[in-house]
Design an enzyme around this catalytic site. Structure first.
Site, short mmCIF file in Angstrom:
data_model
loop_
_atom_site.label_atom_id
_atom_site.label_comp_id
_atom_site.label_asym_id
_atom_site.label_seq_id
_atom_site.Cartn_x
_atom_site.Cartn_y
_atom_site.Cartn_z
N ASN A 119 0.80 -1.22 0.00
CA ASN A 119 0.00 0.00 0.00
C ASN A 119 0.84 1.28 0.00
OD1 ASN A 119 0.87 -0.09 2.63
ND2 ASN A 119 -1.14 0.19 3.56
N CYS A 120 2.15 1.16 -0.14
CA CYS A 120 3.03 2.33 -0.21
C CYS A 120 2.92 2.96 -1.61
CB CYS A 120 4.47 1.89 0.07
SG CYS A 120 5.71 3.16 -0.25
N ASP A 121 2.66 4.25 -1.67
CA ASP A 121 2.49 4.93 -2.96
C ASP A 121 3.73 4.83 -3.84
OD1 ASP A 121 -0.12 5.63 -2.39
OD2 ASP A 121 0.41 7.63 -1.64
N LYS A 178 3.89 1.39 -5.27
CA LYS A 178 2.86 1.27 -6.31
C LYS A 178 3.34 1.91 -7.62
CE LYS A 178 -1.19 1.34 -3.29
NZ LYS A 178 -2.35 2.14 -2.86
#
Length: 125
Positions: free
Chosen positions: A13-15, A18
């Site tokens: 879920n780390c931008d 991603k």
């Protein structure tokens, strides 16, 4: 003969993770993903990263997890062994993504320029 795929370590879920994964996928580059929030950080991998890029490059002192640590825990991180212990205990203080490239290099973080250089190496390998 197929070229081994890079291994991208991070948190799903780390931008930044991603963006890195999307960048690779959009360009057709295969990669393996290791979510160290779910699967942990292999101690041998952390040792390898520290040997390649140094503990200072891996330790994210800007993130929320670091800021939430008490002052004594932060002050205790003064060298490679103490940083290693902290990173194994709090995997979210590791900068992301960490990528192990097929040629043995290790990189930390994501920029399009960095990945362009790296994937050029992968294509040439």
């Amino acid at each position: 003969m197929t070229t081994p795929a890079p291994v991208l370590y991070g948190i799903s879920n780390c931008d930044t993770v991603k963006r890195a994964r999307a960048w690779l996928e959009d360009r057709g580059f295969e990669h393996q993903f290791h979510d160290f929030k779910k699967s942990g950080v292999p101690p041998a991998a952390l040792d390898h990263w520290m040997a390649r890029v140094g503990w200072e490059s891996l330790l994210n002192r800007q993130g929320t997890t670091w800021r939430k640590l008490d002052d004594a825990a932060k002050a205790a991180v003064i060298d490679a062994p103490s940083a290693r212990s902290a990173m194994l205990a709090h995997v979210s203080i590791i900068k992301r993504p960490v990528v192990e490239w097929p040629n043995g290099d290790v990189t930390v973080g994501f920029t399009t320029e960095l990945f362009k250089q790296r994937t050029g190496d992968v294509a040439a390998a």
